[in-house]
Write a protein that holds these residues in place. Structure first.
Motif, PDB file in Angstrom:
ATOM      1  N   CYS A  87      -8.588   9.427  -3.516  1.00 16.18           N
ATOM      2  CA  CYS A  87      -7.277   8.783  -3.500  1.00 16.18           C
ATOM      3  C   CYS A  87      -7.377   7.270  -3.432  1.00 16.18           C
ATOM      4  O   CYS A  87      -6.402   6.590  -3.173  1.00 16.18           O
ATOM      5  CB  CYS A  87      -6.431   9.296  -2.333  1.00 16.18           C
ATOM      6  N   SER A 112     -12.222   4.581   2.896  1.00 20.26           N
ATOM      7  CA  SER A 112     -12.340   5.980   2.503  1.00 20.26           C
ATOM      8  C   SER A 112     -13.402   6.690   3.323  1.00 20.26           C
ATOM      9  O   SER A 112     -14.360   6.086   3.791  1.00 20.26           O
ATOM     10  CB  SER A 112     -12.693   6.072   1.009  1.00 20.26           C
ATOM     11  N   VAL A 124      -6.473   3.612   0.314  1.00 22.57           N
ATOM     12  CA  VAL A 124      -6.627   2.737  -0.835  1.00 22.57           C
ATOM     13  C   VAL A 124      -7.650   1.647  -0.579  1.00 22.57           C
ATOM     14  O   VAL A 124      -8.171   1.043  -1.510  1.00 22.57           O
ATOM     15  CB  VAL A 124      -5.289   2.083  -1.247  1.00 22.57           C
ATOM     16  N   ASP A 161      -7.242   3.560  -4.568  1.00 21.22           N
ATOM     17  CA  ASP A 161      -6.485   2.827  -5.572  1.00 21.22           C
ATOM     18  C   ASP A 161      -7.426   1.862  -6.275  1.00 21.22           C
ATOM     19  O   ASP A 161      -7.920   0.907  -5.672  1.00 21.22           O
ATOM     20  CB  ASP A 161      -5.345   2.071  -4.890  1.00 21.22           C
ATOM     21  N   GLU A 162      -7.686   2.079  -7.547  1.00 21.89           N
ATOM     22  CA  GLU A 162      -8.676   1.278  -8.269  1.00 21.89           C
ATOM     23  C   GLU A 162      -8.229  -0.161  -8.500  1.00 21.89           C
ATOM     24  O   GLU A 162      -9.034  -1.013  -8.860  1.00 21.89           O
ATOM     25  CB  GLU A 162      -9.024   1.952  -9.602  1.00 21.89           C
ATOM     26  N   SER A 163      -6.937  -0.447  -8.333  1.00 21.53           N
ATOM     27  CA  SER A 163      -6.512  -1.840  -8.450  1.00 21.53           C
ATOM     28  C   SER A 163      -6.924  -2.639  -7.210  1.00 21.53           C
ATOM     29  O   SER A 163      -6.984  -3.866  -7.244  1.00 21.53           O
ATOM     30  CB  SER A 163      -4.992  -1.934  -8.633  1.00 21.53           C
ATOM     31  N   ILE A 196       0.856  -1.182   0.000  1.00 21.71           N
ATOM     32  CA  ILE A 196       0.000   0.000   0.000  1.00 21.71           C
ATOM     33  C   ILE A 196       0.896   1.236   0.000  1.00 21.71           C
ATOM     34  O   ILE A 196       1.668   1.463   0.932  1.00 21.71           O
ATOM     35  CB  ILE A 196      -0.928   0.008   1.233  1.00 21.71           C
ATOM     36  N   THR A 197       0.811   2.022  -1.046  1.00 21.14           N
ATOM     37  CA  THR A 197       1.711   3.175  -1.189  1.00 21.14           C
ATOM     38  C   THR A 197       1.049   4.497  -0.870  1.00 21.14           C
ATOM     39  O   THR A 197       1.722   5.493  -0.634  1.00 21.14           O
ATOM     40  CB  THR A 197       2.259   3.240  -2.620  1.00 21.14           C
ATOM     41  N   ALA A 198      -0.274   4.486  -0.853  1.00 20.79           N
ATOM     42  CA  ALA A 198      -0.971   5.759  -0.659  1.00 20.79           C
ATOM     43  C   ALA A 198      -1.665   5.857   0.681  1.00 20.79           C
ATOM     44  O   ALA A 198      -2.512   6.715   0.888  1.00 20.79           O
ATOM     45  CB  ALA A 198      -1.987   5.962  -1.781  1.00 20.79           C
TER      46      ALA A 198
END
Length: 476
Positions: free
Chosen positions: A297, A290, A287, A299-301, A281-283
């Protein structure tokens, strides 16, 4: 073995008839008293020994006998009942009678096969021997290992205590309870998920989701319900043509998909399913969870068609709060298989993917759930695997060489998408879409699309073929 025994027995009877004194009579009758023991010793050896009276075991035995390719077939199976488990999806959705999925094991056991009603406990492949719980050891010329899967709830702590109770259900273990949960659902978060282990029919956890969503609409609770599918995978299905159709179903039914979600624990009391992410998880936490200010922000993946359901965070774990939970139990090969010299490092019977012949012991074969074959664990896959195993054994008996037939990894997954609609995913080892040409007889041009005729096949056609063709050794 039978011919020498018959000759010996005839000689004993003749000798007994020709005795001239008591001493000689006693000597010959002593041999007669030994007959039960000798018969018992002979019955512990079989030309072909099969472990498992499920789809794989019965199909192989029935074909060997039907095609007259074996003189002596024995099946080790402790259960009294044989289940047609593919129909349990429909049972869980209230559209199939559970009792019709069960038949006495004696009714599907091939008449000319020897049924060893016992439980296999271990192997000694160097001496062509299988150990059993009650009846001792059995030896064989050829062995087929097909006992089916076992459940290991320790792999998902808490799930074993929660499953089949309250709002936690599974079509794999108790489809009748699944139907009760769906019927009594009053709204909230309906979570459908699965463990990271191989499971019977990997599409089953989403089939019941599509049917449940339809029932929620019928019962009037859909407007106050969020339907979630959490999976450790990265796509809805591995076959592109089928995935394209399923994504349209997901859009139509307004379902939230959550990828890279590895189920690691279940808190039945607090109704939380805990996950670890299968990708870095980078964000930050947004992700996978929410609020009103940070939805952009996501993450759609990780997410598709996001729904703001309650999610808790504990370190690197994320807990989805649910009001009903359907999952599959974590599955492994039975312990006596896992602890045997037959398995690979992953715990599956180590066989060649094309011939299903064991890589070390050439007189041993395995197909179905416990084999190392890298394809879906379905009855449809076994339908294509069984004839190849039968051909290999037959050729080995006759020529000491394996047959020329090759398994390409074919499997199929009947994906029920609604009451009255189904997609039939058929594919090989490379996830190539490989529809059966026979489907044209049903006026189905493209089985990757939803069709009512496929639903009729699932509900009526396939059960008939199973009980009356596959279990009888017929080619289907």
């Amino acid at each position: 073995m039978v011919r020498p025994f018959a000759v010996w027995l005839r000689q004993v009877v003749w000798n007994a008839a020709c005795v001239t004194n008591v001493t000689e009579m006693t000597h010959n009758y002593a041999y007669i008293y030994e007959i039960p023991k000798i018969i018992l010793q002979m019955s512990t050896h079989h030309q072909i020994l099969i472990i498992g009276g499920g789809t794989a075991g019965i199909m192989v035995a029935a074909q060997l006998i039907e095609q007259k390719k074996a003189k002596d077939v024995a099946i080790i199976e402790p259960s009294d009942t044989h289940y047609y488990q593919p129909a349990w999806t429909l049972v869980g959705a209230g559209t199939y009678d559970y009792d019709k999925t069960a038949r006495p094991m004696s009714s599907v056991m091939p008449k000319k096969a020897t049924w060893i009603k016992d439980r296999a406990t271990g192997f000694d492949p160097e001496n062509n021997t299988v150990h059993t719980a009650k009846q001792g050891d059995f030896t064989y010329d050829y062995l087929v290992v097909a006992p089916g899967l076992a459940y290991d709830f320790s792999l998902v702590p808490g799930l074993g205590d929660a499953i089949d109770k309250g709002v936690v259900c599974s079509n794999y273990t108790d489809p009748k309870h699944t139907w009760e949960v769906i019927k009594n659902f009053k709204g909230g978060t309906a979570l459908f998920t699965q463990p990271t282990t191989p499971i019977k029919c990997g599409g089953a956890p989403q089939k019941i989701m599509y049917l449940a969503e339809s029932y929620f609409r019928k019962s009037g609770v859909r407007p106050k319900t969020d339907v979630l599918f959490a999976t450790s995978g990265t796509v809805i299905f591995g076959v592109k043509q089928v995935a394209k159709t399923l994504m349209k179903v997901v859009d139509r039914k307004d379902i939230n998909l959550r990828f890279y979600h590895k189920l690691v624990a279940v808190d039945g009391e607090k109704q939380i399913a805990w996950y670890e992410m299968g990708k870095d998880i980078t964000a930050g936490g947004c992700v996978v969870m929410s609020g009103e200010d940070d939805s952009e922000c996501l993450d759609e993946s990780f997410q598709y068609n996001y729904k703001d359901v309650e999610v808790s965070q504990d370190g690197d774990r994320y807990g989805i709060h649910y009001d009903m939970l359907h999952t599959a139990p974590p599955s492994v090969a039975p312990q006596f298989v896992r602890e045997s010299p037959l398995v690979n490092e992953a715990g599956w019977v180590d066989v060649d993917p094309k011939t299903m012949q064991h890589k070390k012991y050439p007189n041993i074969f395995s197909l179905g759930d416990v084999s190392s074959l890298p394809t879906a664990k379905t009855g449809a896959a076994i339908r294509k695997q069984a004839p190849i195993v039968v051909d290999n054994i037959d050729t080995l008996i006759k020529t000491k060489h394996k047959g020329n037939k090759s398994y390409n990894g074919y499997s199929s997954c009947p994906l029920v998408t609604d009451y009255g609609k189904m997609v039939l995913a058929e594919f090989d080892y490379n996830n190539n879409f490989t529809p059966d040409p026979k489907l044209k007889n049903l006026l189905i041009k493209d089985s990757s699309k939803e069709h009512w005729r496929l639903w009729m096949l699932k509900k009526y056609g396939l059960p008939y073929l199973y009980w009356n063709k596959m279990m009888k050794g017929k080619d289907v």
